[in-house]
Each structure stands twice: as C-alpha cells, then as structure tokens.
Motif scaffolding. Structure first.
Motif, PDB file in Angstrom:
ATOM      1  N   UNK A 387       0.833  -1.203   0.000  1.00 33.13           N
ATOM      2  CA  UNK A 387       0.000   0.000   0.000  1.00 33.13           C
ATOM      3  C   UNK A 387       0.872   1.259   0.000  1.00 33.13           C
ATOM      4  N   UNK A 388       1.967   1.215   0.767  1.00 34.93           N
ATOM      5  CA  UNK A 388       2.896   2.353   0.766  1.00 34.93           C
ATOM      6  C   UNK A 388       3.496   2.540  -0.626  1.00 34.93           C
ATOM      7  N   UNK A 389       3.886   1.446  -1.251  1.00 37.20           N
ATOM      8  CA  UNK A 389       4.490   1.499  -2.589  1.00 37.20           C
ATOM      9  C   UNK A 389       3.538   2.120  -3.609  1.00 37.20           C
ATOM     10  N   UNK A 390       2.260   1.797  -3.491  1.00 35.85           N
ATOM     11  CA  UNK A 390       1.274   2.289  -4.451  1.00 35.85           C
ATOM     12  C   UNK A 390       0.888   3.742  -4.205  1.00 35.85           C
ATOM     13  N   UNK A 391       1.215   4.255  -3.010  1.00 37.64           N
ATOM     14  CA  UNK A 391       0.800   5.626  -2.665  1.00 37.64           C
ATOM     15  C   UNK A 391       1.984   6.468  -2.190  1.00 37.64           C
TER      16      UNK A 391
END
Length: 857
Positions: A387-391
């Motif tokens: 989720x961090x990677x995508x945002x």
C-alpha cells in the motif's frame, strides 16, 4: 507568484503608454488608472503570497488580482491586433481606411469599457482588504509558510543521524581537509538541493573525533532565510564561551559584540557551522567578525552554489550526490528492517522486492528514503508495504503520517527553495510543469517560451549588449545554482546549460505550485483517453495547456486534433506539438485564430503542409518547422525574398549570435561577408559552406576568419588553400569543425597555438596528409572527432600532454592506414582503457604499434 505576474503586466502597460500613445488615444487615461491600481495592490502581494497557505480568503484575493492582470493583457493585445489588421497602405486604400474609422471608435469605446470594468474589479478587491479582513489576515501575528517551515527545519547539533549511507568517503576527505588547514580562515561549503543530507554530513564532521581533537571551541548556528546579524553573532559567541559569560554577551552593543567575537576567533582555534545559509547578503552581513589570520574554520551548508563560491572562492566546495539504487536500498533497509528478526525470511524477501521498487521512486533523495523508511518500520505485513508502494506520492507529501501534521513534509522541504526564489524566476520554475517526468528539457526552447510569454524582462542595470535571451539564460542558471534544476548537458565551449531536468520530487512540488497558481493545465494521456483529452481542450480557457503523451512519438497518431476548436482557445501563447504524428499531416485551419500565439512548434512531426491562416499570427516570435520530410509553406508567411538573400540583408540584425552562410561555388568573394563583422559584433558562431567542385581552386579564408574577432565556434565546409595562421583566429575560439578542406600540411602546427580550443572535429576530406602531431600546446583539447572516411592517408598519431582529452577518437578505428599511435604523459586510467581488454582497445587494435610514453603505471 502573483507578484511576478502583476509586475510584468505593470511593466507592459508602462511600455504601451510610452510607445503606443496613438493606439491608446481616447483610452490612455483608463489604462494609466489600471496601471496605478495594479501598482498599489502589488505592494501587498509579497505578504499575501506568503499568507495564502493559512487563509482561503487571502488565496481568493490573490487569485482575483492575478486573473484581472491576465484579462487586462488579453484585452489590450486583442485590440492592438485588430487595429493593426485595419491599417492600409497606399492612396487607393484611403477610402476603405476612412470607412473603418467608425468601427475603430466603437472598438475603442468597447476596450475602454472593459478596462474600466477591470479597474473597478481591482478597486473592489482593494476595498475587500478591510471589508473581509484580508489586511488583518496578512498582518496578523503568526508564521508565514516559509517561517513555519523554517521552524520545523531548524537543526540542532546534538541530534545526530546514525543511519549513514553514501557519506563515508566524503566524510573522511572533508575531515582531513579541515584538520590540515593552515593559519588562514577557510570556508568549507556543503551545497545541494533540499533533503540531500547536507546538514547530516555537517553534523558528522562536527562530532568527528579528529575534529574534536583539532579544535578548541565549537559553535553550531542555524541561519535560515531570516538571517539576523545580531542573533547569529550572539549564538556563535554563546556557543564558544563559558556559561558565566552569557549575560555579559547578551548585553553587548552590536559593535562591541562584533569586536569581541573577532578577537576571540583570532586567539582561539574554533570550528563554526553556519547551517542553511541562503543568500550572498546573509554572508556579507556576518563575515566581518571572521578574521583572515586565524586557526579557526567555518563550515556552511547551503542550497545555493553561488553563496558557497562567494563566501570563499578558494575554499572547499563539496556537492553531495544522490544515492545510487544500491545505496538507497541499504539506507531503507537499515531504517525499516533492522532489529526486526522476528519477521519470517520469506516475508523479508517479499518486503525487499517492494522496498527496491520504493527507492527507485525516491530518486536517490535521502530525506524521502528516510521518511518512507520510518513509515515502513511501523508496517509488519506485505499488504501494508504494498500500500505504501502504491501511494508513495501522498505518503511523501504527508511526511509519513496520516494527516501530515506532525512530521516535516518532504515536499515542504523542497518548497522552501521555491518560496525564496525572486518573483521573476518563479515563473521560469513553474514552466517545468509543462514537461513530463524525467524529460530532458532543451534550455533554448524553454527560454524562448518564457520570452514569448513576457516572463523574461530586460533588467535596468544589465551589462551593455545583454539580450533578453541572456537574461532568460540567467534565470535558468539561478535555478541550477539553487539546486532546483539538474544540469543534463553543458556547452563545452561556452559552459552554458544546454539541457536540464528536474528531480521527480522537485517536479511534484512544481506541479503542486503550478496547480495552486492556475499556471498550467496538464493533460496526461495516462489519466484519460487521448480523444477525450483533446476534445476537452475545445472548452478550455487556460492560457497554458500541456498535453503529455507517453510511450514514444511513433505511437501517437493524433486523430483527435481535427476535433479541437482552436477558435475557442484564443488565450494560448504557446502550442508545442513536437514529435506528434498528426492524421493527414496538416494542422487545422483555425490554428490561425490563436491570435495571441507567440510560439508554434511542429518539430519532428509528420506535418507536410502549413495552413495559410498562420499568416494571421502577427505576434509570432518562434516558428519551429524542423519536420520529418518536406514541408509546403504558403506565400502568406514570408515577407523575406526566399532565394534572393544578400549578406547585406543581415546588417540590421546587430544582436545575431549564430550565422550560417551558403555561398555559390562561382562566388567565393568573402569581402562582403567579412564586412559584416563591423556590425555583427556579438556573433559567436559562424558556418561558411561553399560547394566543393573538383575543378575549382582552393580559397584563402584568412581575411574572413580574422574579421570576426569574438568567435567561439567556427565551421568551414570548403576547399582551403591553407589553414590561416594562429594570429588570424579569435583568441576565444573553442570549437573548430572542418569539412572537405583537403588540407595536406599538419593543421596542428596552427591549432596547438589556439589557447582556448576545446573541440576539434575533422570530418571527411578535411585532412589528406599523412601525419598529425599533437604537441603540449594543445593541452585544453577535450574532444577530438574523426569521421568514417576522414584522413584515410594518416599513418602516425602522437597525443602528448593533451591532459583534458577524454578519450582517443571513436573514428580512430576507421584509420586503416594508421601504423603508429603514441600516447604521452597521461593517467593510468587513460592508458588502461587502450590496452588489451580495456574499454577503448577496439579503437586501436588494428594499429601495429601503440606506444605509451611517460604515462602513469
């Protein structure tokens, strides 16, 4: 930003009132009143710009002034264009001209009404300062955006980073330089963009055991943009003195404080760190207490390279580099995974895969990696890491927290650089929002666009002969010095920036600010359907639109351009279609309705025919027609007699910097061309092309070459009798390119005596002799190009003492008759590239004898 826009509009209105009084007959008073109103409001805009972040009322107030300023420009410009189009020449057209007088009177009345309406809007905006508490909001005690960010950024020497990556070698070198100093004050500057780790490195030096042993006293002072001399001097003295002296130091008058501090620094061996210093003026107000004869040293950190060089031109300048992918992952791993032995190895492997994707998006910026590493350290599952990677963008902008309220935002660190820019340079910075991510921006094009929009204005106190292009180049250099733009390529001869780009995170700041200021609308093909994007342009009122098509020009056959109504986009100043493949190979006819257009580029498109309506674009400054294949240009576009040009036509172009002249083989009289040198005193680049025919005798260009005394670049495409003597060439000549010259004698006998020659290119047929010898006088030569087919008879090459030459020419492998290459007085690295197994060995592997003389072992 609004301050810059209004300043430009005020300046333009002033020029119109001075230069075009006849056009403004009847409405001059209204225009003057508008100019006065804008001047009055502009006095408040600097404070208002800084307070926008904390008050929506202030934001709307600033936006109202900005839009009114734009509207005034548009109205007057449209009127002048209409009036110009009605001008008629010749007695036969007098009656037709008289018939238009009534229409012009109506137009004047209409324009006068519109100008009065804008002035009325501005008067209401001014009144609203009191009515709606705008002035109170701007004057209220509280931190401006830059004040708030400075407070968050304040550094303290006792807060030391322990996760160091990529700094080890720099740290040791800087420490050794520092402790080996003599008895004269020296400044060590650490310079680079925000978030690069300048303060972190300075702290490591400050606490290093060698440094602690070498110096007696230590002071760390955070300077920031708000440099107050007394406060900084006091902080330095309080850091260096014993606590029982504090009260006495605080009571000293400025002159006593300065005098005592100066004596103290002269007697003691002190290390002073001035962290985050922004301008030359800050250094000027602080420097008087620093004695020249002393064992004390100064470290300063700054984002502005100009400040570093100004403080001590002979001091140590260190520019930390962005981290490599390997270093970035090492830093992220240390912060996010160290001490978490309870995580399963399989999960660690998956996290590592995601982490390596994340660091690529950080672009090697340590601050961004640190922020994201701290966030990931609180996440324990694969889904959370994903989720961090995508945002990433939102997490970086929010400082790693859900609301961004507690942690320092990465974007805000970079924003500080923008807030401190001079108003006129802010617009140049925002222009980068037009370009896609990782785009290599051509500086000449960027500057021409800024000039076209009136963003680059001549400065009153510039040097004689300075052009508006020079001023635009200075704006760009300012952004480079402030570490906001990264240099891609510099001109080897002039050192001017040729291409540049922005770090991805700095570009995010640029896009954010451009959106806030309604500066440009970006239409990204990744975010919406291409057809939908182009059709949406028809209802667009933006003055600047950037359509960013991803995936390569060959994929973008723009079928939707015919559906765009340019008639409804009359506010456009720039239309750049570079690389687009347009269906039918023709621009729509209503491109001619873009009456405010200054720049049009169809560069590298498939356009085969220009619409005749382009002749309506009277304000056009730059038209780039470098297309693929042939292009039909209608007669309406030209007032210049194509095919009948005479060099004397150039006599009015006194600011010309580059000139290329093609002469017929029957007319090689250079007297007329040489006479141009009396007028073209700013000429820096000259190309002379004469078709080479076998029966024609060689020519003597001595008179021509010696006439232009300020040339930096010269290109000759002709058959030469001989190369002119070294005294004939400009002492500034840095680049020489020769084609089909047929030289028999070794040209280096002359060229080695040219003191600033950096680029020499000998193309096909330029040299037909058998031997070239490069002696020690050619020590500034950096690049030597040999084309396939050039110098086919050459048998010997000697390269000695050419210490700046980067490598043996690529074309050496084409010299099939070469028998010997002798390399002298070069480094081991240069030599190793040429021996068997070296990366350049293929260039000389056909040469029977390669000799290395006096090279490093």
């Amino acid at each position: 930003m609004a301050e810059a826009i209004v300043s430009v509009t005020v300046q333009k209105l002033g020029q119109l009132l001075l230069e075009e009084p006849l056009f403004l007959f009847g409405i001059g008073d209204q225009v003057k009143q508008l100019q006065d109103e804008l001047k009055r409001l502009n006095c408040f805009l600097k404070d208002a710009d800084e307070k926008q972040h904390e008050s929506e009322r202030v934001r709307n107030w600033v936006a109202g002034i900005r839009e009114a300023s734009y509207d005034a420009e548009d109205i007057l410009e449209a009127f002048f264009l209409k009036a110009e189009s009605r001008k008629q020449k010749g007695m036969k057209r007098v009656l037709r001209r008289l018939a238009c007088i009534l229409n012009e009177a109506v137009s004047l009345h209409s324009v006068g009404s519109e100008i009065r309406e804008i002035t009325s809007r501005l008067s209401k905006i001014a009144a609203s300062m009191l009515d709606f508490g705008i002035k109170e909001s701007m004057g209220r005690e509280g931190l401006s955006l830059s004040d708030s960010l400075r407070e968050q950024r304040q550094s303290f020497p006792y807060v030391v980073e322990h996760n160091l990556v990529g700094l080890e070698q720099s740290l040791e070198k800087l420490v050794n330089d520092l402790v080996s100093g003599g008895e004269k004050l020296r400044v060590t500057s650490i310079c680079g963009m925000g978030g690069l780790g300048k303060t972190t490195l300075a702290k490591q030096i400050f606490h290093h055991h060698k440094v602690r042993r070498h110096f007696d006293r230590f002071a760390w002072v955070y300077v920031s943009q708000d440099c107050r001399r007394r406060h900084v001097w006091q902080d330095i003295f309080l850091n260096l003195s014993y606590k029982d002296e504090n009260q006495r130091i605080l009571s000293l008058r400025d002159e006593q404080l300065g005098e005592e501090l100066h004596r103290f620094l002269k007697r003691n061996k002190c290390l002073i760190v001035l962290d985050d210093i922004w301008g030359k003026d800050a250094w000027d107000c602080l420097k008087h207490v620093f004695p020249h004869e002393t064992g004390s040293e100064i470290i300063l950190t700054t984002r502005n390279k100009e400040v570093a060089l100004y403080a001590d031109p002979r001091g140590v300048l260190h520019e930390p580099q962005l981290l490599t992918c390997e270093e970035s992952w090492e830093l992220l791993e240390k912060i996010s995974l160290s001490g978490r032995e309870n995580i399963e190895p399989m999960l660690v492997k998956k996290m590592e895969e995601i982490g390596k994707q994340i660091v690529v998006r950080c672009g090697g910026l340590p601050l961004a990696i640190t922020v994201l590493g701290g966030l990931l350290a609180t996440k324990s599952t694969w889904n959370e890491w994903q989720r961090v990677c995508e945002n990433i963008k939102s997490y970086v902008s929010n400082g790693g927290s859900s609301n961004g309220s507690k942690n320092m935002l990465v974007a805000d660190v970079l924003c500080l650089s923008y807030e401190y820019l001079p108003p006129h340079v802010k617009q140049c910075f925002l222009y980068f929002a037009h370009y896609p991510e990782d785009y290599e921006v051509h500086v000449g094009t960027l500057v021409s666009y800024c000039i076209a929009e009136g963003m680059v204005m001549p400065v009153k106190h510039t040097e004689a002969g300075t052009t508006v292009e020079d001023v635009g180049q200075d704006y760009l250099e300012e952004l480079v010095k402030r570490s906001m733009v990264m240099v891609g390529r510099r001109d080897i001869v002039t050192s001017e920036v040729m291409t540049c780009r922005m770090h991805d995170l700095m570009r995010e700041v640029c896009l954010q600010k451009a959106k806030q200021e309604s500066f440009v609308q970006v239409i990204d093909s990744r975010d919406q359907d291409e057809a939908e994007a182009f059709i949406s342009l028809s209802t667009n009122t933006s003055r600047r639109i950037s359509v960013q098509l991803h995936g390569g020009a060959e994929e973008h056959h723009i079928k939707s351009l015919s559906q765009v109504s340019f008639r409804k986009m009359k506010l456009l100043r720039v239309l750049d279609l570079e690389g687009a493949q347009i269906e039918g190979g023709k621009l729509p006819d209503d491109v001619g309705d873009l009456i405010h257009l200054r720049n049009l580029s169809v560069r590298l498109t498939n356009v085969k025919e220009l619409t005749s309506s382009i002749g309506n674009l009277k304000l056009m400054i730059t038209l780039d027609l470098f297309v693929k294949g042939q292009l039909y240009i209608p007669n309406q576009l030209w007032d210049f007699p194509v095919g009948k040009c005479n060099p004397r036509d150039l006599l009015a172009m006194t600011s010309l910097r580059r000139l290329s002249i093609n002469l017929s083989s029957q007319n090689t009289d250079f007297v007329v061309v040489s006479s141009l040198s009396k007028v073209l005193k700013r000429l820096r680049g000259l190309t002379i092309n004469v078709p080479c025919e076998p029966m024609l005798p060689p020519v003597d260009v001595t008179q021509l070459v010696s006439a232009f005394t300020n040339l930096c670049e010269l290109e000759l495409f002709l058959k030469l009798e001989k190369l002119p003597g070294e005294q004939s060439f400009s002492s500034d000549l840095g680049a020489l390119r020769l084609w089909q010259c047929g030289l028999v004698d070794d040209p280096f006998m002359v060229l080695e005596k040219l003191p600033n020659l950096k680029i020499l290119q000998l193309f096909e047929g330029s040299f037909v002799g058998s031997k070239l010898c490069c002696s020690k006088n050619l020590e500034n030569l950096e690049e030597w190009t040999v084309e396939d087919g050039a110098m086919m008879r050459l048998v010997t090459v000697e390269l000695k003492c050419c210490n700046k030459l980067k490598s043996v020419p690529e074309g050496t492998r084409f010299l099939k008759n070469l028998q010997e290459v002798e390399i002298g007085n070069r480094t081991k690295a240069f030599k190793d590239k040429l021996i068997s197994g070296g990366e350049d060995f293929y260039k000389v592997q056909h040469v029977p004898c390669v000799v290395f003389e006096n090279c490093e072992l």
